[in-house]
Design a protein around this motif. Structure first.
Motif, PDB file in Angstrom:
ATOM      1  N   ALA A 305      60.109  41.824  51.317  1.00 25.23           N
ATOM      2  CA  ALA A 305      59.033  42.574  50.656  1.00 25.23           C
ATOM      3  C   ALA A 305      57.681  41.907  50.826  1.00 25.23           C
ATOM      4  N   ARG A 306      57.677  40.615  51.116  1.00 26.72           N
ATOM      5  CA  ARG A 306      56.412  39.889  51.274  1.00 26.72           C
ATOM      6  C   ARG A 306      55.638  40.319  52.517  1.00 26.72           C
ATOM      7  N   THR A 307      56.245  41.128  53.394  1.00 25.16           N
ATOM      8  CA  THR A 307      55.519  41.620  54.571  1.00 25.16           C
ATOM      9  C   THR A 307      54.663  42.837  54.232  1.00 25.16           C
ATOM     10  N   ALA A 308      54.863  43.406  53.046  1.00 29.11           N
ATOM     11  CA  ALA A 308      54.068  44.557  52.605  1.00 29.11           C
ATOM     12  C   ALA A 308      52.928  44.046  51.738  1.00 29.11           C
ATOM     13  N   TYR A 309      51.724  44.013  52.288  1.00 29.88           N
ATOM     14  CA  TYR A 309      50.574  43.494  51.546  1.00 29.88           C
ATOM     15  C   TYR A 309      50.072  44.568  50.586  1.00 29.88           C
ATOM     16  N   ASP A 310      50.856  44.793  49.554  1.00 33.50           N
ATOM     17  CA  ASP A 310      50.606  45.857  48.576  1.00 33.50           C
ATOM     18  C   ASP A 310      51.012  45.309  47.209  1.00 33.50           C
ATOM     19  N   VAL A 335      54.147  33.926  45.911  1.00 32.39           N
ATOM     20  CA  VAL A 335      53.075  33.062  46.442  1.00 32.39           C
ATOM     21  C   VAL A 335      52.676  33.490  47.856  1.00 32.39           C
ATOM     22  N   GLU A 336      53.632  34.043  48.621  1.00 34.96           N
ATOM     23  CA  GLU A 336      53.271  34.550  49.952  1.00 34.96           C
ATOM     24  C   GLU A 336      52.315  35.732  49.829  1.00 34.96           C
ATOM     25  N   LEU A 337      52.570  36.612  48.882  1.00 36.81           N
ATOM     26  CA  LEU A 337      51.670  37.747  48.666  1.00 36.81           C
ATOM     27  C   LEU A 337      50.321  37.268  48.130  1.00 36.81           C
ATOM     28  N   ALA A 338      50.344  36.262  47.254  1.00 30.88           N
ATOM     29  CA  ALA A 338      49.099  35.720  46.706  1.00 30.88           C
ATOM     30  C   ALA A 338      48.255  35.050  47.778  1.00 30.88           C
ATOM     31  N   HIS A 339      48.889  34.657  48.859  1.00 26.28           N
ATOM     32  CA  HIS A 339      48.162  34.040  49.975  1.00 26.28           C
ATOM     33  C   HIS A 339      47.169  35.027  50.598  1.00 26.28           C
ATOM     34  N   GLN A 340      47.454  36.329  50.454  1.00 28.72           N
ATOM     35  CA  GLN A 340      46.541  37.362  50.962  1.00 28.72           C
ATOM     36  C   GLN A 340      45.386  37.501  49.973  1.00 28.72           C
ATOM     37  N   ARG A 341      44.293  36.838  50.275  1.00 26.70           N
ATOM     38  CA  ARG A 341      43.191  36.711  49.314  1.00 26.70           C
ATOM     39  C   ARG A 341      42.643  38.060  48.847  1.00 26.70           C
ATOM     40  N   ASP A 342      42.458  38.988  49.786  1.00 24.47           N
ATOM     41  CA  ASP A 342      41.906  40.292  49.412  1.00 24.47           C
ATOM     42  C   ASP A 342      42.833  41.020  48.453  1.00 24.47           C
ATOM     43  N   LEU A 343      44.125  40.948  48.706  1.00 21.19           N
ATOM     44  CA  LEU A 343      45.107  41.583  47.824  1.00 21.19           C
ATOM     45  C   LEU A 343      45.094  40.902  46.461  1.00 21.19           C
ATOM     46  N   ARG A 344      45.058  39.579  46.469  1.00 22.80           N
ATOM     47  CA  ARG A 344      45.066  38.811  45.218  1.00 22.80           C
ATOM     48  C   ARG A 344      43.833  39.114  44.377  1.00 22.80           C
ATOM     49  N   ASN A 345      42.678  39.149  45.011  1.00 25.81           N
ATOM     50  CA  ASN A 345      41.430  39.389  44.275  1.00 25.81           C
ATOM     51  C   ASN A 345      41.330  40.829  43.761  1.00 25.81           C
ATOM     52  N   ALA A 346      41.908  41.764  44.496  1.00 24.96           N
ATOM     53  CA  ALA A 346      41.855  43.174  44.086  1.00 24.96           C
ATOM     54  C   ALA A 346      42.723  43.438  42.861  1.00 24.96           C
ATOM     55  N   GLN A 378      41.607  28.705  45.232  1.00 22.94           N
ATOM     56  CA  GLN A 378      41.654  27.901  46.445  1.00 22.94           C
ATOM     57  C   GLN A 378      42.631  28.531  47.435  1.00 22.94           C
ATOM     58  N   THR A 379      42.611  28.009  48.662  1.00 22.23           N
ATOM     59  CA  THR A 379      43.556  28.497  49.662  1.00 22.23           C
ATOM     60  C   THR A 379      44.510  27.378  50.038  1.00 22.23           C
ATOM     61  N   TRP A 380      45.553  27.746  50.742  1.00 29.37           N
ATOM     62  CA  TRP A 380      46.582  26.787  51.161  1.00 29.37           C
ATOM     63  C   TRP A 380      46.777  26.946  52.653  1.00 29.37           C
ATOM     64  N   TYR A 381      46.694  25.844  53.372  1.00 30.75           N
ATOM     65  CA  TYR A 381      46.839  25.896  54.820  1.00 30.75           C
ATOM     66  C   TYR A 381      48.285  25.648  55.197  1.00 30.75           C
ATOM     67  N   GLY A 394      41.357  23.632  51.119  1.00 25.76           N
ATOM     68  CA  GLY A 394      39.922  23.764  50.975  1.00 25.76           C
ATOM     69  C   GLY A 394      39.623  24.959  50.126  1.00 25.76           C
ATOM     70  N   LYS A 395      38.513  25.000  49.449  1.00 25.38           N
ATOM     71  CA  LYS A 395      38.228  26.135  48.564  1.00 25.38           C
ATOM     72  C   LYS A 395      37.881  27.365  49.375  1.00 25.38           C
ATOM     73  N   SER A 396      38.325  28.496  48.846  1.00 22.77           N
ATOM     74  CA  SER A 396      38.003  29.768  49.495  1.00 22.77           C
ATOM     75  C   SER A 396      36.501  30.008  49.394  1.00 22.77           C
ATOM     76  N   LYS A 397      35.996  30.638  50.431  1.00 21.66           N
ATOM     77  CA  LYS A 397      34.584  30.984  50.394  1.00 21.66           C
ATOM     78  C   LYS A 397      34.416  32.258  49.615  1.00 21.66           C
TER      79      LYS A 397
END
Length: 397
Positions: A305-310, A335-346, A378-381, A394-397
């Motif tokens: 399910a983590r492949t669906a960025y929804d 946490v994989e879904l949270a890695h998608q910053r736009d999805l997380r912020n929305a 923040q982000t995770w590399y 490093g912190k997200s811009k």
């Protein structure tokens, strides 16, 4: 100072400096200087340095081994690649792998006959390395010579890897519907048992002709052919067969066939290709969860399910965090879904609640680290192979 001079000499490409570099290698034991000297030979050396450089491919020093590989890739001369290919037959398995990787990096198409022969050898790791090289160098019209190596590969991970290289080669054919033609033509000349094996390769390539071949196997009265056809459908190269797999899974009355079809459906439904969007991927995972009949099947859906960025994928995984048998995979998916910053912020409030739950339940240090970072904006590399799991941040811009 010595490493700086060696680098400068290499950049100048002055072959007159080669004797001094070779002499330095013979008389200097400093690891940093030796690595720099080995690297310099790539631009300054010649065929006389082949023996020395190839021996270093087996070095215990990571620096020397890497420098020798790079120098062998860069070494100039029409006879370098043929000489390297000739060495393979007498080399140890470890050295063979190194030589094959060098030839692939040199784009040495003239070494194809040697690579094909090596891909048919007795050492599994060497066969795999040779197939990877063939995947990089071969063209569709080379396939008739290469396909026997797929049959030589042991069933499982090795054959899967070999099939993926065939897909790379056939992908160089511009007409998508013709990509499977060479494999189907070769297969038609082989015994029935080998045709069954090659059906999986055909399915990975895809296309109209490939689907016809798989369909013919599925409707066959031969149980082995039918099983091979169903398994091949589950390995299809894109998500176009997802709906068909869904229908077949629902209709199946045979437990082993249903399990095979279900796994193929989840794989196809979760695939990130251009044929389906995130909403469609989510819908497939929701359908799969409704059809799930075991812990293993539910675990597979939560993972894919983590492949669906929804945000719906977050909602699918969230209830399973507090169920011990699914907790680990559910936390990883969140946490994989949270890695998608736009999805997380929305959907920030919803993600924060889910991440709080992960932080209170998970025992995995990496998952906890990621959840904490995402909560802080923040982000995770993602670490590269060989790097520590706790990657730089490093912190997200």
């Amino acid at each position: 100072a010595q490493t700086g001079l060696l680098s400068a000499l290499a950049d100048r490409g002055d072959a007159a400096a080669r004797p001094a570099v070779v002499d330095l290698l013979k008389n200097n034991k400093d690891a940093i200087v030796r690595t720099a000297a080995i690297a310099a030979l790539g631009k300054l050396g010649n065929q006389d340095d082949l023996k020395f450089l190839t021996e270093l491919l087996g070095s215990k020093s990571v620096g020397e081994k890497g420098a020798s590989h790079q120098s062998l890739v860069m070494l100039r001369g029409d006879q370098i690649s043929p000489a390297l290919a000739k060495m393979i037959a007498q080399a140890s398995p470890t050295m063979q792998v190194g030589l094959i990787q060098v030839l692939a990096a040199r784009q040495a198409r003239e070494s194809l006959p040697t690579l094909v022969e090596t891909a048919m050898g007795e050492d599994k790791l060497v066969r795999t390395a040779a197939m990877i090289a063939l995947g990089q160098l071969a063209k569709p019209n080379d396939l008739a010579n290469i396909l026997p190596a797929v049959l030589k590969a042991t069933a499982g991970a090795e054959r899967d890897a070999a099939e993926r290289q065939i897909v790379l080669i056939t992908g160089r054919e511009k007409d998508a519907d013709q990509r499977a033609a060479s494999v189907l033509k070769f297969s038609a000349t082989r015994p029935a048992a080998e045709q069954i094996i090659l059906l999986s390769t055909v399915a990975r390539i895809g296309g109209k002709a490939a689907l016809e071949a798989v369909d013919a196997a599925i409707v066959s009265n031969d149980p082995q052919q039918r099983a091979a056809g169903l398994q091949a459908l589950g390995k299809w190269g894109d998500s176009s067969v997802a709906e068909r797999l869904f229908q077949l899974t629902q209709q199946s009355t045979n437990a082993s066939e249903r399990a095979l079809l279900y796994k193929g459906f989840v794989r196809a439904g979760a695939m990130r290709d251009k044929l389906q969007n995130d909403a469609q991927r989510l819908q497939r995972m929701q359908q799969a969860m409704q059809l799930a009949q075991s812990k293993a099947e539910k675990t597979l859906v939560i993972e894919r399910a983590r492949t669906a960025y929804d945000v719906g994928a977050l909602r699918l995984a969230h209830p399973y965090v507090q169920q011990p048998e699914f907790s680990n995979v559910a936390c990883e998916t969140i946490v994989e879904l949270a890695h998608q910053r736009d999805l997380r912020n929305a959907h920030k409030p919803e993600f924060e609640r889910a991440l709080d739950l992960v932080l209170s339940v998970s025992k995995d240090e990496v998952v906890l680290d990621r959840a904490d970072r995402y909560k802080k904006g923040q982000t995770w590399y993602r670490p590269k192979p060989g790097e520590a799991k706790s990657a730089a941040v490093g912190k997200s811009k």
